[in-house]
Design an enzyme around this catalytic site. Structure first.
Site, PDB file in Angstrom:
ATOM      1  N   GLY A 265     -54.487 -54.205  21.657  1.00 53.21           N
ATOM      2  CA  GLY A 265     -54.371 -54.556  23.068  1.00 53.21           C
ATOM      3  C   GLY A 265     -53.797 -55.948  23.217  1.00 53.21           C
ATOM      4  N   THR A 267     -53.440 -60.059  23.617  1.00 52.66           N
ATOM      5  CA  THR A 267     -53.979 -61.227  22.922  1.00 52.66           C
ATOM      6  C   THR A 267     -55.119 -61.852  23.712  1.00 52.66           C
ATOM      7  OG1 THR A 267     -51.851 -61.672  21.868  1.00 52.66           O
ATOM      8  CG2 THR A 267     -53.403 -63.501  21.991  1.00 52.66           C
ATOM      9  N   GLU A 293     -54.851 -55.784  16.405  1.00 54.69           N
ATOM     10  CA  GLU A 293     -53.394 -55.947  16.541  1.00 54.69           C
ATOM     11  C   GLU A 293     -53.143 -56.195  18.012  1.00 54.69           C
ATOM     12  OE1 GLU A 293     -49.815 -55.247  17.830  1.00 54.69           O
ATOM     13  OE2 GLU A 293     -50.417 -53.188  17.382  1.00 54.69           O
ATOM     14  N   CYS A 327     -45.639 -52.926  21.197  1.00 53.26           N
ATOM     15  CA  CYS A 327     -45.955 -54.265  20.688  1.00 53.26           C
ATOM     16  C   CYS A 327     -44.796 -54.808  19.863  1.00 53.26           C
ATOM     17  CB  CYS A 327     -47.208 -54.217  19.825  1.00 53.26           C
ATOM     18  SG  CYS A 327     -48.685 -53.631  20.674  1.00 53.26           S
TER      19      CYS A 327
END
Length: 543
Positions: A265, A267, A293, A327
């Site tokens: 998800g 940061t 991650e 991402c």
């Protein structure tokens, strides 16, 4: 009685089907899409193997067709989180005691169900729920997820086979215990494969899991649970709940038996979770494993020796497949002045040729972003760019949410290498380009490395091997997945283990043995076949 060292079936990457006109897979998928849209699906939570419904039902709509209702899911509360934890803890003793080959067989069967009888159903669910094209769904929801299940079984066997040396009269052994407590899997909307792997990776190693899927992914998550249950996963091993993040966190992170977090998800969310966990460390039975991650500001660095057409194709695919909601999506590019005119020409022409609309029309390359919150965030960046003096919109830039959350593939050209869209993750179809002086290649590498806090993926395009070697060295910590003459997306399980460092996560490499090692607690066992009977050592004898 099991008394053999079992050898797994050969693992392989699931072949990606073409969905060419008239192909069996295309006909099957169109039929599945039609069936899915012909009825409204009821999507309950799954706790202890039971379907759990509530009075709070939330409607599900395709992001590209807001007027259509796919179905409704049942929103839970804190009581359901507690029940899921209880179910996980109850199932744990029998599950971790199950022979490893039996756990492996469940996930190998899940892979075959997914790539066989469930293939069209899973693809249809992902296309409708997350607005993925048939190809994007195929490589994600079917092929990559099946790869995870098959390769995880192989990685498990590899771990168990890793044993210490023994000396005379001694037998040393290593066993790989499941972690104490339960694992919390918190999964995103953008990859069905991630949603299916984050609970499965800890589970195959003997852990039990509470899984909270993103609200915008529950429709396809429910199909994953169907597959788990048909594959024979025991009740309570993986419990799927639909609750808000704060509700889940309030219960889970204060629970004494919280054993680990498997997260993909943003940061900012990961930072908050890490902080919350650290505050509660004194309350836990063990130090929890934290695997995450998170974001990316993924780059494409271009040298003057690169081929312009290759670069433009990589930029378009890397930045705009699945509307840039990866991402790993190419989000910033550094292009030498000598190549820019040709790259711009090819890129603009390709963008103008893109067909946009529903993924149910297989001719479309580009569809809608996931929801209104995402739409508003992305379009705000575009609106601000239109006002900025140092930035120019050279392609796209238009958007509408009349029928769905549609944003054109947008390319920004900036004179400022530190402009906000060169630094911040947007998670949408916006690519920012900075044109640099050919003579400043090395300085631009330093600029790239220091611009963004992320370090997930990145690519270098060059025919000059010295230029590639310099980028490889200078950008050593800028990307956990580094690509040479290829777009920075599309990591394959078993081939390119995925993950980044800095503010992109813990770099525990999904799709590799390193990730599965995080979900075990090794125990060393020493057995002495000839124990001593005298406490005295030879050196103590009289001279």
């Amino acid at each position: 009685m099991s008394n053999a060292h079992f050898k797994l079936p050969a693992v392989y990457n699931e072949p990606v089907l073409s969905y060419a006109p008239g192909s069996p897979e295309k006909l099957a998928l169109k039929k599945a899409l039609k069936q899915a849209k012909s009825r409204q699906k009821d999507v309950p939570m799954i706790i202890n193997g039971k379907r759990v419904r509530t009075k709070n039902k939330i409607s599900i709509h395709p992001p590209h067709e807001l007027s259509h209702t796919l179905g409704h899911y049942h929103q839970g509360d804190a009581t359901h989180v507690k029940k899921a934890i209880d179910a996980a803890m109850k199932a744990k003793p029998a599950w971790e005691a199950m022979p490893w080959q039996d756990r492996a067989a469940i996930f190998l069967k899940a892979a075959d169900l997914l790539s066989g009888p469930y293939r069209a159903k899973m693809n249809a669910a992902t296309m409708l729920c997350q607005s993925k094209t048939a190809f994007q769904s195929e490589i994600d929801a079917v092929c990559e997820l099946a790869d995870f299940y098959r390769y995880n079984a192989a990685f498990m066997s590899q771990i168990y086979n890793e044993q210490p040396d023994s000396s005379k009269d001694i037998w040393n052994r290593m066993e790989y215990r499941a972690l104490e407590g339960f694992i919390f899997a918190l999964t995103p909307f953008n990859f069905t494969s991630i949603a299916g792997n984050l609970p499965a990776a800890p589970a195959i190693m003997g852990n039990t899991v509470v899984w909270k899927a993103a609200g915008t992914q529950v429709y396809s998550a429910s199909v994953i649970m169907e597959i788990f249950m048909e594959a024979g996963l025991p009740d309570g091993v993986i419990n799927l709940i639909f609750v808000s993040g704060p509700v889940a966190g309030e219960v889970i992170f204060k629970h004494r038996d919280f054993g680990g977090l498997h997260f993909t998800g943003s940061t900012n969310t990961f930072n908050r979770l890490w902080h919350t966990i650290s505050e509660n460390v004194p309350n836990y039975k063990s130090y929890p494993r934290i695997v995450g991650e998170t974001g990316g500001k993924d780059f494409v660095m271009v040298h003057q020796s690169a081929d312009p057409k290759t670069v433009s194709t990589a930029l378009l695919r890397g930045a705009f497949e699945f509307q840039g909601q990866k991402c790993s999506a190419a989000s910033r590019a550094y292009i030498p002045k000598s190549l820019w005119a040709r790259v711009e020409k090819y890129l603009k022409a390709d963008i103008e040729s893109i067909d946009t609309g529903s993924p149910e029309d297989f001719r479309n390359f580009f569809t809608a972003v996931i929801d209104e919150k995402s739409y508003d965030k992305i379009t705000k960046y575009i609106k601000n760019a239109k006002k900025a003096k140092s930035v120019k919109v050279i392609a796209g830039g238009e958007f509408s949410k009349k029928e769905g959350y549609f944003i054109q593939p947008t390319v920004l050209l900036t004179k400022d290498p530190n402009y906000v869209t060169m630094e911040e993750e947007i998670f949408g179809p916006v690519l920012t380009i900075y044109v640099y002086d050919d003579k400043k290649y090395e300085q631009t590498l330093d600029l790239l490395d220091s611009t963004s806090p992320y370090a997930l993926t990145g690519a270098i395009f060059a025919q000059d091997k010295d230029a590639v070697a310099l980028a490889y060295k200078k950008l050593e910590h800028a990307a956990g997945n580094f690509y040479i003459n290829d777009k920075p997306t599309g990591a394959v399980v078993g081939q390119q283990p995925f993950g980044g460092a800095r503010k992109s996560g813990t770099n525990d490499k999904a799709g590799s043995v390193w990730n599965l090692l995080r979900w075990v607690s090794p125990r060393t066992i020493k057995e002495n076949f000839n124990p001593p009977t005298d406490y005295r050592y030879p050196f103590m004898a009289e001279e």
